[in-house]
Scaffold this motif. Structure first.
Motif, PDB file in Angstrom:
ATOM      1  N   PHE A 122      -4.170   1.566  -5.751  1.00  0.00           N
ATOM      2  CA  PHE A 122      -4.061   2.023  -4.363  1.00  0.00           C
ATOM      3  C   PHE A 122      -5.422   2.020  -3.675  1.00  0.00           C
ATOM      4  O   PHE A 122      -5.538   1.604  -2.504  1.00  0.00           O
ATOM      5  N   ARG A 137       0.833  -1.210   0.000  1.00  0.00           N
ATOM      6  CA  ARG A 137       0.000   0.000   0.000  1.00  0.00           C
ATOM      7  C   ARG A 137       0.863   1.254   0.000  1.00  0.00           C
ATOM      8  O   ARG A 137       0.609   2.204  -0.756  1.00  0.00           O
ATOM      9  N   LYS A 138       1.896   1.268   0.823  1.00  0.00           N
ATOM     10  CA  LYS A 138       2.766   2.431   0.904  1.00  0.00           C
ATOM     11  C   LYS A 138       3.534   2.640  -0.395  1.00  0.00           C
ATOM     12  O   LYS A 138       3.733   3.772  -0.843  1.00  0.00           O
ATOM     13  N   ARG A 198       2.531   6.848  -6.841  1.00  0.00           N
ATOM     14  CA  ARG A 198       1.504   7.750  -7.366  1.00  0.00           C
ATOM     15  C   ARG A 198       1.859   9.204  -7.091  1.00  0.00           C
ATOM     16  O   ARG A 198       1.749  10.057  -7.974  1.00  0.00           O
ATOM     17  N   ILE A 199       2.305   9.493  -5.887  1.00  0.00           N
ATOM     18  CA  ILE A 199       2.692  10.860  -5.538  1.00  0.00           C
ATOM     19  C   ILE A 199       3.892  11.304  -6.375  1.00  0.00           C
ATOM     20  O   ILE A 199       3.968  12.462  -6.822  1.00  0.00           O
ATOM     21  N   HIS A 254      -7.330  13.795  -4.787  1.00  0.00           N
ATOM     22  CA  HIS A 254      -6.635  12.813  -5.621  1.00  0.00           C
ATOM     23  C   HIS A 254      -7.482  12.318  -6.791  1.00  0.00           C
ATOM     24  O   HIS A 254      -6.961  12.055  -7.867  1.00  0.00           O
ATOM     25  N   LEU A 293       1.255   4.207  -2.943  1.00  0.00           N
ATOM     26  CA  LEU A 293       1.012   5.611  -2.598  1.00  0.00           C
ATOM     27  C   LEU A 293       2.208   6.481  -2.985  1.00  0.00           C
ATOM     28  O   LEU A 293       2.044   7.565  -3.572  1.00  0.00           O
ATOM     29  N   ARG A 294       3.405   6.003  -2.697  1.00  0.00           N
ATOM     30  CA  ARG A 294       4.610   6.787  -3.021  1.00  0.00           C
ATOM     31  C   ARG A 294       4.788   6.946  -4.528  1.00  0.00           C
ATOM     32  O   ARG A 294       5.128   8.032  -5.014  1.00  0.00           O
ATOM     33  N   TYR A 327      -3.379   4.790  -9.036  1.00  0.00           N
ATOM     34  CA  TYR A 327      -4.400   5.317  -8.127  1.00  0.00           C
ATOM     35  C   TYR A 327      -5.509   4.297  -7.897  1.00  0.00           C
ATOM     36  O   TYR A 327      -5.944   4.077  -6.761  1.00  0.00           O
ATOM     37  N   ASP A 378      -6.134  -0.121  -0.414  1.00  0.00           N
ATOM     38  CA  ASP A 378      -6.518   0.665   0.758  1.00  0.00           C
ATOM     39  C   ASP A 378      -7.849   0.184   1.323  1.00  0.00           C
ATOM     40  O   ASP A 378      -8.027   0.119   2.553  1.00  0.00           O
TER      41      ASP A 378
END
Length: 344
Positions: free
Chosen positions: A196, A130-131, A137-138, A161, A134-135, A193, A200
């Motif tokens: 994620f 998950r992390k 995507r950012i 988002h 997220l990273r 996304y 999530d």
């Protein structure tokens, strides 16, 4: 006469060493880093084996479970302690490391590390995935923002988002060449996304269906990610004799240097699982920012911030929160907000 096995684990191959009770070398061999290969090499030695020593590492949980299933007593040692002990050797080689691990096991000068259960390993893997999503995507969002700035296109600083792709596409529609260049990035960002959101949702569902996580989430500032992270890292609360040792285990207590007349406490040790420490800091930040209902933890942090500063107060709140969460888990009780009850 008992014998001790030291294994220096590598990704492809491992060095294996067997010594007797006097420390005399009995067998040295290089084997593939596979459970059956290591087990066969040990079993081919006809004498009794008292224990097999390993360092902590990526392959250690898998090898430990497999070798224990083969009937061996496996001792997992802290890598930093082993490194410090073996630092006096003139030459660092895999063979010398295996010898050193066997000698440490023979002398008993080691601290055994708890090997987490399969359930905890799977939870940690899910949280890490998950992390990572997220990273990534950012990172793609920041890359798109940076590329658009060259053309004078400034996306709003705060974008929900789900709307990022829509607003980015609107910004580049006037320039077909720019849309052609950034289209693949936006497509990749969209896939990340959606992936994620899916993971999530699964993580949130697991936390809300788990009674231990529900218990931990009754504490202020603790969400579903922090609760799952803490549960996966602790695994078995009974392995800590006191709740206060949990804070030290996750590196939230100061280091200490004492020599002669000097006795200087230093910064926090930052030992243990960095993800748990990060989750506790985020929870402490939420508490200190005044979100949610008033709590005794927030009052404790506010009093300490006035005397020691906000940074030290956040560390203290994170440390206290770790102790409180373990005590709640051990006792099976919800978070008791003493200050709120007194005001009522």
């Amino acid at each position: 006469m008992g014998h001790y096995v030291g294994v220096d684990v590598g990704l492809r191959s491992s060095s294996l060493c067997i010594i007797d009770e006097q420390g005399k070398l009995c067998l040295e061999r290089e084997v593939a880093s596979e459970i059956d290969e290591i087990a066969d090499a040990i079993q081919s030695f006809s004498e009794h084996i008292d224990g097999v020593g390993l360092e902590t590492g990526n392959l250690t949980p898998w090898l430990t479970a497999g070798l224990r299933a083969e009937g061996f007593r496996v001792v997992v040692m802290e890598a930093r302690q082993v490194k410090t002990t073996l630092s006096s050797l003139r030459n660092k080689t895999d063979r010398n490391d295996a010898r050193g691990i066997a000698q440490i096991l023979r002398t008993g000068w080691y601290r055994e590390v708890h090997v987490k259960s399969l359930e905890s390993q799977r939870l940690k893997t899910l949280l890490a995935a998950r992390k990572a999503l997220l990273r990534r995507r950012i990172d793609l969002e920041n890359e798109v923002r940076g590329l658009l700035k060259v053309y004078g296109i400034k996306l709003p600083a705060q974008i929900y988002h789900a709307r990022f792709e829509e607003m980015a596409c609107q910004a580049v529609t006037a320039d077909p060449a720019l849309a052609e260049a950034l289209g693949p990035l936006l497509d990749a960002r969209g896939h990340l996304y959606r992936a994620f959101l899916d993971i999530d949702k699964r993580v949130r569902s697991i936390a809300h269906d788990d009674p231990i996580c529900q218990l931990l989430m009754s504490a202020p500032g603790v969400g579903f990610v922090a609760a799952l992270t803490f549960k996966a890292a602790v695994d078995d609360p009974k392995r800590f004799r006191r709740s206060k040792t949990v804070a030290a285990h996750f590196g939230l207590t100061p280091r200490r240097y004492q020599s002669g007349e000097k006795d200087n406490p230093g910064h926090i040790s930052k030992a243990g699982d960095v993800e748990v420490r990060s989750a506790l800091f985020m929870a402490a930040n939420t508490i200190m920012n005044g979100r949610g209902q008033p709590s005794s933890l927030r009052s404790f942090g506010a009093r300490l911030a006035r005397r020691k500063g906000r940074k030290r107060a956040m560390v203290a709140v994170a440390r206290k929160l770790a102790v409180v969460l373990h005590a709640m888990w051990t006792d099976g009780t919800l978070f008791c907000n003493v200050e709120k009850e007194a005001l009522a």
